[in-house]
Design a protein around this motif. Sequence first.
Motif, PDB file in Angstrom:
ATOM      1  N   UNK A 188       0.838  -1.194   0.000  1.00  0.00           N
ATOM      2  CA  UNK A 188       0.000   0.000   0.000  1.00  0.00           C
ATOM      3  C   UNK A 188       0.877   1.249   0.000  1.00  0.00           C
ATOM      4  N   UNK A 189       2.025   1.156   0.652  1.00  0.00           N
ATOM      5  CA  UNK A 189       2.889   2.337   0.699  1.00  0.00           C
ATOM      6  C   UNK A 189       3.716   2.486  -0.573  1.00  0.00           C
ATOM      7  N   UNK A 190       4.157   1.338  -1.128  1.00  0.00           N
ATOM      8  CA  UNK A 190       5.058   1.357  -2.273  1.00  0.00           C
ATOM      9  C   UNK A 190       4.408   1.866  -3.557  1.00  0.00           C
ATOM     10  N   UNK A 191       3.171   1.416  -3.762  1.00  0.00           N
ATOM     11  CA  UNK A 191       2.586   1.601  -5.091  1.00  0.00           C
ATOM     12  C   UNK A 191       1.941   2.962  -5.287  1.00  0.00           C
ATOM     13  N   UNK A 192       2.347   3.917  -4.490  1.00  0.00           N
ATOM     14  CA  UNK A 192       1.659   5.198  -4.567  1.00  0.00           C
ATOM     15  C   UNK A 192       2.301   6.140  -5.583  1.00  0.00           C
ATOM     16  N   UNK A 193       3.229   5.643  -6.396  1.00  0.00           N
ATOM     17  CA  UNK A 193       3.966   6.476  -7.332  1.00  0.00           C
ATOM     18  C   UNK A 193       3.078   7.405  -8.163  1.00  0.00           C
ATOM     19  N   UNK A 194       2.071   6.817  -8.757  1.00  0.00           N
ATOM     20  CA  UNK A 194       1.262   7.633  -9.670  1.00  0.00           C
ATOM     21  C   UNK A 194       0.029   8.237  -9.017  1.00  0.00           C
TER      22      UNK A 194
END
Lengths: 253, 283, 303
Positions: free
Chosen positions: B274-280
């Motif tokens: 949940x924290x990692x995939x917040x790029x976009x």
Amino acid sequence: MENRTHISVQDLNVHFRSEHVLKDINLSIPDRKITAIIGPSGCGKTTLLRSFNRLIDSTEGVRVSGRVLVDDENILDPKAEVTHIRKKMGLLLQKPYPLPMSIYDNVAYGPRIHGIRERRRLDEIVERFLKKASLWDEVRERLSQPASALSLGQQQRLCLARGLAVEPAIILGDEPTSALDPQSSQRIEATFTELKRDYTIVIVTHILRQARRLADHVIFLYLGELVEQGPAWDFFNNPKQPMTREYIKGLIS
Amino acid sequence: MDRRFAEERLFKGLMILATVLIISSLVLILLTVLLKGLPYMSLDMVTKTPQGGYYLGKGGGILNAILGSLYLAGGATLLAILFGLPVALYMNVFSRPGARFVGACRFSFDVLNGVPSIVFGAFGFTIMIFFAMRASLLGGIIAIALLILPMMVRSIDEVLRLVPHELLEASYALGATRWETALKVVVRQALPGILTAVLIAFGRGIGDAAAVIFTAGFTDSIPGSLLRPVATLPLAIFFQLGVPIPEVQGRAYASALILTILILIISLAARLLARRLTRHVVK
Amino acid sequence: MRFLRVTLVPRRVKDLLAGKVMLLLTVLAALLVLVMIIGLYLKSKPVLDSHSLSELLFSTKWRPFRGQFGFLPFIMGTLWVTGVAIVIAVPLCLLTAIYLSEYAHSRVREWVKPLIDILAGIPSVVFGVWGMLVVVPFIKDVVAPSFKVFSTGYSVLAGGIVLAIMIFPVIIHVSLEVLRAVPGEVREASLALGATRWQTVKRVVLRKALPGVAAAIVLGISRAFGETMAVLMVVGNVPKVPRSVLDPAYPLPALIANNYGEMLSVPLFDSALMLAALILLLVILLFNIVSRSILLRVERSIR
């Protein structure tokens, strides 16, 4: 040079639940000019703008009657196809909402949806419209970075580029500079002045000075009614309605 | 005056005590499983299937059940996404905002979420009887998919509700249809939350026993086909505990430790993803 | 370019089609409860046709091989275990929820919440293992002797304790949400009048949050009703109506789970077990509908 009418609104009424938000609106918006819709907040400016591209459809409990003619066709016709209407109009919101993808993909989103697949054409489109929105020089090195990493002002210009990339004839702006710092606002305004050579621009604003600076044509709404409309110079220097006079002087807001 | 403050102090003390008690129950459970399971842990446990005489204390491991649980929960999660994601997208993108129908659906899923797994097991069993199916991986997948569907729908739904409506409008304004907007914008924006929801559902699928008792059966071999019975970790623990031989019971504790670690890894992964995939993600 | 009455381009067709399919899926999924009720009812019809409902519900005679299916011991077993669990869980959970919502520093809250999530994620078999290893011996060696009675430890109390821990997360989570939803102005108004924090909680916050807290408890009860594996492992599974918390019990879910092997070889047995599942489903549905309705109203009143 006679003004050609691009959008004309006839007997437009909008109800929101039991509220009568727009009352018998009749107006026309000239082609390739900047039209400013002004008035105090809550007077129906945004609703009027959103009826042009039928985004009001997605609001809860709304009823719309009347006609909105764009290039002489009634877009409020229930049979009208909304995605094509919306393709004709770029929209800028108060706050920039970049899509959750890279800078490049944001601009390419529209063209891709409308069927352009070749990488080279997309590259060319992205560059052209980022230039038009005067953002190209700032982002050319980092097109694959997430759009959310840009500053607010850059994001708003990105949203402009994104809207232009589907090649609309009309740009709608809903207080497009209200969330930006003065410098970014200035850039957007300058871009608008340049763009009006090719586009019909309609912006909603509650900043009188902005309307004075930008607008060629002004529409003044008050409590859901159209008070006055006309060329900007006449409107500001020789208003016909007493209410307009008071509003310009800042007596009502 | 004094009594007021005495009462204040008393209740504050009680509250802290209750909180500590509840947290220590968690710690106690984890510690018990760790201390009891660790002595019986071995490489064989996770790399071998039960050998002959395993349930009499001879060699082997529970690879059959570990893989069985992963297959089963994996299959069920896929099935549940396949149905659950469109449902959640429908409720948030396609339906009119605030439609009464959507409220009714949410209510229905909330209620369904409270139905216990044993009832899903029994219902899965009636379906299998109806189709003349035997207990199998497929039967287990269906029962678990039904079990996790409501929680998956509701948790994805909650994530999608947080997607700003302006984002949808930005996409519509470019002439995108609702379907295109749902796939390219909404899912992308909500991806971290969706993945968390999926992982939590996966964890629940792995841990559940009652729904698979009837439907998945049990076997000592690694499942080779959807139509064969399959072992699951919870049932492996349960069956080994039922054998009155200390060695086998010890392995049950080790199996419980394996299951617990698996669940903890999944919930940790859910948090990290949940924290990692917040790029976009826009905000 | 004309945009009126445009012929249906493929992407429009895709959109329309997707909308219809998704609507269908949504309706189907939302109706799953009904399908489950109907399916279980059809399977339990044979036993309902050959036995009167009052006999099934109120008889204590459970002799499947003679065609006698009295569910009373199991119903009572479920009620006893659930009752014990609620008595243990409710005070602890409410105190914790109030502490986390009204007293604790937000940093404490951020630490405790994930721990409670972890507790919620622990599989029920693991709770069962823990119950067998810790709770059952504790009751056998400590609790029962101190009351001068004999118990194997496999008892209502063991089931209740394990179950209580399992329903902690539900009750805490929901009541915490309800408490947090009480607007801060309400507290400030009371504190400004010179009330202590606890007085404010007791007289104002709890009163406002009462329906929601009740709903949280009802949700906990319904979770406890249906819990199977963990309870089954520690409760003894003797089909007699328990007389004390140290007696063994045999709750409904355990009955269903324990007999899946034999049920197809005895006439009407499978039908009786499906009836047990149906009873469980209907009772839990009722509880869930009540508590969800309350929560929905609470949510609306806040907006």
